[in-house]
Design a protein around this motif. Structure first.
Motif, short mmCIF file in Angstrom:
data_model
loop_
_atom_site.label_atom_id
_atom_site.label_comp_id
_atom_site.label_asym_id
_atom_site.label_seq_id
_atom_site.Cartn_x
_atom_site.Cartn_y
_atom_site.Cartn_z
N GLN A 74 0.87 -1.18 0.00
CA GLN A 74 0.00 0.00 0.00
C GLN A 74 0.90 1.23 0.00
O GLN A 74 1.65 1.45 0.95
CB GLN A 74 -0.89 0.01 1.24
CG GLN A 74 -1.76 -1.22 1.40
CD GLN A 74 -2.49 -1.22 2.73
OE1 GLN A 74 -2.96 -0.20 3.20
NE2 GLN A 74 -2.57 -2.40 3.35
N VAL A 75 0.86 2.00 -1.08
CA VAL A 75 1.80 3.11 -1.25
C VAL A 75 1.08 4.44 -1.15
O VAL A 75 0.12 4.71 -1.90
CB VAL A 75 2.53 3.01 -2.60
CG1 VAL A 75 3.49 4.19 -2.77
CG2 VAL A 75 3.29 1.69 -2.70
N SER A 76 1.53 5.28 -0.21
CA SER A 76 1.10 6.66 -0.13
C SER A 76 2.22 7.54 -0.65
O SER A 76 3.41 7.25 -0.39
CB SER A 76 0.78 7.05 1.33
OG SER A 76 -0.28 6.26 1.84
N GLY A 77 1.88 8.59 -1.37
CA GLY A 77 2.91 9.43 -1.96
C GLY A 77 2.73 10.89 -1.61
O GLY A 77 1.61 11.43 -1.64
N TYR A 78 3.83 11.54 -1.25
CA TYR A 78 3.83 12.98 -1.00
C TYR A 78 4.85 13.64 -1.92
O TYR A 78 5.96 13.11 -2.12
CB TYR A 78 4.16 13.32 0.45
CG TYR A 78 4.45 14.79 0.64
CD1 TYR A 78 3.40 15.71 0.69
CD2 TYR A 78 5.75 15.28 0.71
CE1 TYR A 78 3.64 17.07 0.81
CE2 TYR A 78 6.01 16.63 0.84
CZ TYR A 78 4.95 17.52 0.88
OH TYR A 78 5.20 18.87 0.99
N ASP A 79 4.49 14.78 -2.47
CA ASP A 79 5.40 15.57 -3.28
C ASP A 79 5.05 17.04 -3.07
O ASP A 79 3.86 17.39 -2.97
CB ASP A 79 5.25 15.21 -4.76
CG ASP A 79 6.35 15.79 -5.62
OD1 ASP A 79 7.29 15.05 -5.97
OD2 ASP A 79 6.28 17.00 -5.95
N PRO A 80 6.05 17.92 -2.96
CA PRO A 80 5.75 19.35 -2.80
C PRO A 80 4.89 19.93 -3.91
O PRO A 80 4.24 20.95 -3.72
CB PRO A 80 7.14 20.00 -2.77
CG PRO A 80 8.04 18.92 -2.26
CD PRO A 80 7.50 17.65 -2.85
N ARG A 81 4.88 19.30 -5.07
CA ARG A 81 4.05 19.77 -6.20
C ARG A 81 2.88 18.83 -6.45
O ARG A 81 2.38 18.74 -7.56
CB ARG A 81 4.90 19.87 -7.46
CG ARG A 81 6.04 20.86 -7.38
CD ARG A 81 5.56 22.30 -7.35
NE ARG A 81 6.64 23.22 -7.62
CZ ARG A 81 7.50 23.67 -6.72
NH1 ARG A 81 7.38 23.26 -5.47
NH2 ARG A 81 8.47 24.50 -7.06
#
Length: 433
Positions: A342-349
């Protein structure tokens, strides 16, 4: 430059940067793109892409009436030179798809008047410029190859300060006009045949890909040998014959250029009966980077990778851009979700990334890094955003006790993680992976 008018076909990264920078030089510049919504936004001063310095130049050019955007090629009718900056994506066999280039050239042939110059900035296979010149010869138009070497997130700087301008032309007038438009000294201008210019672009990008893949192979060896990739590449980069650029390990290379250009170069080699094993090997090495990360996590996590909660920090293909085209970060995420994680992703954009793109990779986008990392079994740093260094790692450790931090970019300080209860592994470092 008085009286010279320039045109640009295509308002992507290359075309839009070219247009705003030429307008900054005082040239009357018209840019044509078939996307009417994009053209409306650009004429309203909305830059549509995230590139440092671009918004100011766009609005300045519009205000000075040196820059305009249109969907109609007729806006280019009185141009002295038109730069073609349209995509040349890879086909299934690796060959460059030239339909957009051919369409643009044929349309320009119906619009421009002699002795205008059509300058191909699109990356095209050897022989394309000469073939396009044959299509326009009866119209009295010249065609030249002038490949671009702009870096995303540094495109404005690179256009203003080119380390070289390559002009591939057999028409002295066309070459002289392009030198005049660019306004750079002869020491930074390389004039050559169209074929040499076309191949020079592919050769340059392929060499960068080879360096990056070599660095990743060395990183893997360093981890096994107890060496540190940073020390190894620092030593290598001090040698002027090698240089320090493109020796940083990571989750693989991607973006809009290197994958398609290496594929196109290999295709050209096959057509010519010339093997390019170095380039083929670089692509093979790149293809296994996502599996290298997945297998490392499989080994480190106390439970099996399926159902593990993994946080991806960084989703764009490089920092300081919103571009996710062929992003190695998303390639890694896709491999992890395919393995059942289960992959959660964060990116400043994150807000600029199409949710459908994340959905295809099985990634759940989260707009707060602390929420994204909460309860994670592993945190994987995939894009080199400097903001990740400044995260409160002790707080993250409280919300994700015992989590593995896999730093594929060697961005974080090991000392910042030490003592938090998190397990840190660098790429090609002692005790890393």
């Amino acid at each position: 430059m008085s009286g010279v008018k320039v045109g640009v076909v295509g308002a992507g990264y290359v075309g839009l940067t070219t247009a705003v920078c030429l307008a900054e030089r005082g040239l009357d510049t018209a840019c044509v793109d078939l996307d009417a919504a994009k053209v409306d936004r650009l004429n309203a001063g909305d830059p549509v892409i995230d590139e440092p310095g671009l918004p100011l130049l766009l609005r300045s050019g519009l205000a000075a009436r040196k820059l305009c955007f249109d969907t109609d090629y007729a806006a280019l009718a009185d141009c002295d030179v038109v730069f073609v900056c349209v995509p040349t994506p890879s086909g299934a066999d690796g060959a460059a798809d030239l339909r957009a280039v051919e369409s643009a050239v044929d349309t320009l042939g119906r619009v421009l008047t002699a002795p205008a110059v059509v300058a191909l900035k699109s990356t095209v296979p050897v022989g394309t410029t000469r073939r396009m010149a044959a299509r326009l010869r009866d119209r009295g138009l010249s065609v030249a190859s002038i490949p671009e070497f702009l870096r995303e997130s540094h495109a404005i700087y690179d256009f203003r300060n080119p380390d070289r301008v390559v002009i591939g032309s057999e028409t002295p007038r066309a070459a002289a006009l392009l030198r005049q438009v660019y306004g750079v000294g002869s020491q930074r201008t390389f004039e050559m045949s169209p074929e040499s210019a076309e191949l020079a672009k592919y050769a340059s990008n392929a060499f960068l890909a080879v360096k990056l893949s070599y660095a990743n192979s060395l990183a893997r060896l360093c981890a096994h040998a107890g060496a540190d990739i940073a020390d190894v590449t620092r030593c290598m980069g001090a040698d002027v014959r090698i240089g320090g650029h493109f020796l940083q390990p990571g989750p693989g290379w991607g973006g809009s250029c290197l994958p398609k250009d290496t594929a196109a170069l290999l295709h050209a080699g096959r057509d010519a009966g010339v093997d390019l094993p170095e380039v083929a090997a670089a692509r093979t090495t790149n293809d296994v980077q996502a599996e290298r990360i997945a297998s490392t996590l499989q080994r480190l996590l106390p439970d099996a990778l399926p159902d593990a909660r993994i946080t991806a920090l960084g989703l764009t293909f490089k920092a300081n851009t919103t571009d996710v085209r062929d992003s190695p970060a998303l390639r890694v995420c896709g491999g992890l979700t395919a393995a059942g994680a289960q992959v959660s992703g964060y990116d400043p954009r994150l807000g600029s990334i199409d949710p459908a793109t994340l959905h295809r990779c099985g990634v759940v986008g989260v707009d707060d890094p602390y929420v994204a990392t909460k309860g994670a079994n592993a945190i994987v740093v995939l894009t080199e955003w400097s903001q990740f260094r400044d995260l409160d790692w002790p707080s993250i450790a409280e919300q994700a006790p015992g989590a593995v931090v896999l730093d594929t970019r060697n961005l974080l300080s090991r000392d910042a993680i030490a003592g938090t209860g998190l397990r840190y592994l660098g790429n090609g470092t002692v005790g890393g992976y």
